[in-house]
Every structure is written in C-alpha cells, then in structure tokens.
Design a protein around this motif. Structure first.
Motif, PDB file in Angstrom:
ATOM      1  N   GLU A 210     -57.662   0.504  24.338  1.00 53.37           N
ATOM      2  CA  GLU A 210     -58.475  -0.421  23.539  1.00 53.37           C
ATOM      3  C   GLU A 210     -57.589  -1.533  23.001  1.00 53.37           C
ATOM      4  OE1 GLU A 210     -62.156   1.174  21.130  1.00 53.37           O
ATOM      5  OE2 GLU A 210     -60.464   2.527  20.800  1.00 53.37           O
TER       6      GLU A 210
ATOM      7  N   THR B  16     -51.767   4.158  18.100  1.00 54.15           N
ATOM      8  CA  THR B  16     -52.362   2.895  17.650  1.00 54.15           C
ATOM      9  C   THR B  16     -51.265   2.026  17.062  1.00 54.15           C
ATOM     10  OG1 THR B  16     -54.480   3.956  17.156  1.00 54.15           O
ATOM     11  CG2 THR B  16     -54.066   1.813  16.147  1.00 54.15           C
TER      12      THR B  16
ATOM     13  N   GLY C 112     -50.952  -1.467  15.100  1.00 48.72           N
ATOM     14  CA  GLY C 112     -51.585  -2.581  14.409  1.00 48.72           C
ATOM     15  C   GLY C 112     -50.511  -3.518  13.914  1.00 48.72           C
TER      16      GLY C 112
ATOM     17  N   SER D  28     -54.274  -5.496  17.555  1.00 41.96           N
ATOM     18  CA  SER D  28     -53.950  -4.078  17.621  1.00 41.96           C
ATOM     19  C   SER D  28     -54.242  -3.569  19.021  1.00 41.96           C
ATOM     20  CB  SER D  28     -54.777  -3.275  16.614  1.00 41.96           C
ATOM     21  OG  SER D  28     -54.537  -3.721  15.291  1.00 41.96           O
TER      22      SER D  28
ATOM     23  N   ARG E 261     -54.469   0.362  21.287  1.00 39.35           N
ATOM     24  CA  ARG E 261     -54.345   1.819  21.363  1.00 39.35           C
ATOM     25  C   ARG E 261     -53.835   2.158  22.751  1.00 39.35           C
ATOM     26  NH1 ARG E 261     -59.683   4.814  19.853  1.00 39.35           N
ATOM     27  NH2 ARG E 261     -58.302   6.583  19.427  1.00 39.35           N
TER      28      ARG E 261
END
Length: 328
Positions: A30, A81, A83, A99, A101
């Motif tokens: 993602e 993740t 960010g 960000s 993932r």
C-alpha cells in the motif's frame, strides 16, 4: 517473450534460495501520498546481502533490507509501515512526504514464510508467460495463485495492471505478461527504439522481410522476423498489452501491418511519416473500407512532438507517446 532483467525479481529470490544463500522477498502492498514506487513493486534480498529490484528511493530500502535479513533468521514474515514526515522525507526517498506498507517474506520453511514450491509455481507462470495473481492475506499468511477469470476483483486488477489491497484484507499482486512492442521496419530509428523499449519493460520484436536491414550485427540480441508484416503480426497475435510501430513509411510494407493492427486489440499504433504521407495513408485506408473511427486510432506522425531530430530523439518521442497512451 522474455522479461527485462530488472523484472526478474521473484526469479532472483528463488535462485538465491536454491543456491543455499537464503532469500527474502519484499513487496510494497500500500502507498499513501508521494511514495515513489507503486503497490506491487518488489525487492529481492539474499542472505549474502545481494539485492535486485526497488521499493523506494532511499532509507526505506535500507530498513527493509535489515528486516529481511532478520526474517531470514527468525523465519517469520512481517508487514512494515513507513510513515515519513515532510522534514525527513527526502532522505528516506519519499520526496513529498507519504507512507508505504511493505510485506517482507523469507523464502522457504517457517510458519508464514513463502514456500519454495509456491514461489516456483509463480516463476513458472511468469516464464510461460501466463497472467497470474498472488493473493496474500496478511492476517493469516494464507497465499493463493489465481488465474484470470476466477474473481471479479482480481480480474479488474489484471485489466488495470495494478496491484493493491482489497477492502476484504487481501493483497493482490498482479503478474501480467510483459508488454510487447512490435516494430515494422529495421531502420535506424528501430535501433535505439528497441533498446529504450526493453529498458521500459517491453519485450520488443522487429519485423522486416528485407534480410539486409534486419541483420544480427545491426540488431544484436534482438528478436527479428523476416516475414511479411501482416503474416508476422498474425503469427505474433498482438493483444491489449501490445504496441505496434511502423517505421518504413513505404506503403508496401507499412500498409499490410497497419490494416492488420487496426483490427487487433493492440493499445497503440504509431506510424512514421510526414503529415502529407499520413494523408495519403488515410486515403488508402478509407478506400480499403476502414472507417474514420478506426483510422483515428493511428498516432501519426508517430511520437510526441518534442522537436526530435536524430534517430535516438525520435525513439524517445515514440516511447514517450506509447507510455502516455498506456497510462492515461
């Protein structure tokens, strides 16, 4: 149909694992904001620290490599993740903030690890080449290989060539066959065009029935067919992942290819020649029964108007227009 070297990431992971080096596969699942690489981008890492592929442009790569090496020791996958604030984004490769993932999977044994047999099945499908999706449920580490026609959501991703997370928690990684570029005419422009196309991930094929033009020393390592253009296209069966470019601006070579291409699913057809040459071409096609709507599919004069003059510049303009057509 061969893949570009930079696209052989699952293949590298499998080879490293089988060589006893250990391997992990990292996949962007993602993105938000300005992440530089889309979902589905991959990085393979060997236990010896070798790597191929890319998931970002900076420090995220370093952190993922560290996690991958840890995963090779504990044999556990992980979903990471990253960010990045605007202040630190540039150093991390996420130049405007954002960000990502990243799924990191060790290859081989271990609860939740990526089984060698599963990875081998993926590599076999890619080599065929066949379209296949890797469906992963991170919550349980279940994995499945899915072909087109089995799931509406997956089919939509095949059509858009876009990997990503579904609302039901599945990550779908799309592995479509390579894009293809069929070039009619072994002229000077074709030499840089094939090189640029291959760099962009296309599997190029050159067609020219004139043996003197398509000699191996002019196009080393390239696939060259000496069939007549329409016969070659019938043999190659262009599909919706195929671009076709005619470069001879000689009607006896280009016209048979153009007539075939206009009735094919190819997503792009570009034809070299001046506006006057194209006007004559349009007239011939109309007389042959092609509609104005069909003829309008032709990009001519071929390539974006960047004032290109040299063969290499024209090749850049052609590849840019193909990319714009594919991505719009």
């Amino acid at each position: 149909m061969t893949r570009a070297a930079h696209d052989l990431i699952p293949e590298a992971a499998l080879a490293w694992h089988r060589a006893g080096k250990g391997a992990a596969l990292a996949t962007v699942v993602e993105t938000w904001g300005s992440a530089p690489r889309p979902a589905g981008s991959q990085l393979a890492i060997s236990g010896a620290g070798e790597m191929t592929g890319s998931i970002s442009g900076g420090c995220v790569e370093s952190a993922v490599i560290t996690e991958a090496l840890d995963a090779l020791h504990d044999r556990k996958p992980r979903l990471l993740t990253f960010g990045i604030s605007d202040e630190t984004a540039f150093a991390a490769g996420l130049a405007c903030g954002g960000s990502i993932r990243v799924l990191v999977e060790p290859v081989g044994d271990g609860a939740g690890a990526l089984p060698e047999a599963f990875l081998a099945q993926l590599v076999t499908a890619r080599a065929a080449p066949r379209a296949v999706a890797v469906v992963t449920i991170p919550a349980s580490w279940e994995r499945q290989l899915v072909a087109p026609g089995k799931d509406a959501a997956i089919d939509a991703r095949f059509r858009s060539d876009r990997s990503g997370m579904e609302d039901d928690g599945r990550f779908i990684a799309i592995h479509n066959p390579p894009l293809r570029l069929i070039v009619i005419g072994a002229v000077h422009i074709a030499q840089p065009l094939l090189t640029i196309a291959r760099t962009c991930g296309y599997a190029p094929v050159l067609v020219d029935p004139r043996a003197a033009f398509g000699r191996a020393e002019r196009f080393p390592g390239e696939a060259v067919l000496d069939d007549w253009p329409d016969a070659a296209l019938a043999r190659l069966a262009p599909d919706a992942r195929t671009a076709i470019v005619t470069l001879t601006h000689d009607p006896k070579f280009d016209d048979p290819a153009i007539r075939f291409a206009l009735t094919s699913p190819a997503f792009y057809l570009g034809c070299l020649g001046s506006p006057r040459t194209h006007a004559a071409r349009v007239e011939r096609l109309a007389e042959a029964g092609f509609t104005a709507q069909q003829i309008a599919k032709i990009h001519a004069p071929v390539g974006l108007d960047i004032r290109a003059r040299t063969p290499a510049e024209i090749a850049v303009a052609i590849m840019a227009e193909i990319t714009a057509t594919l991505r719009k």
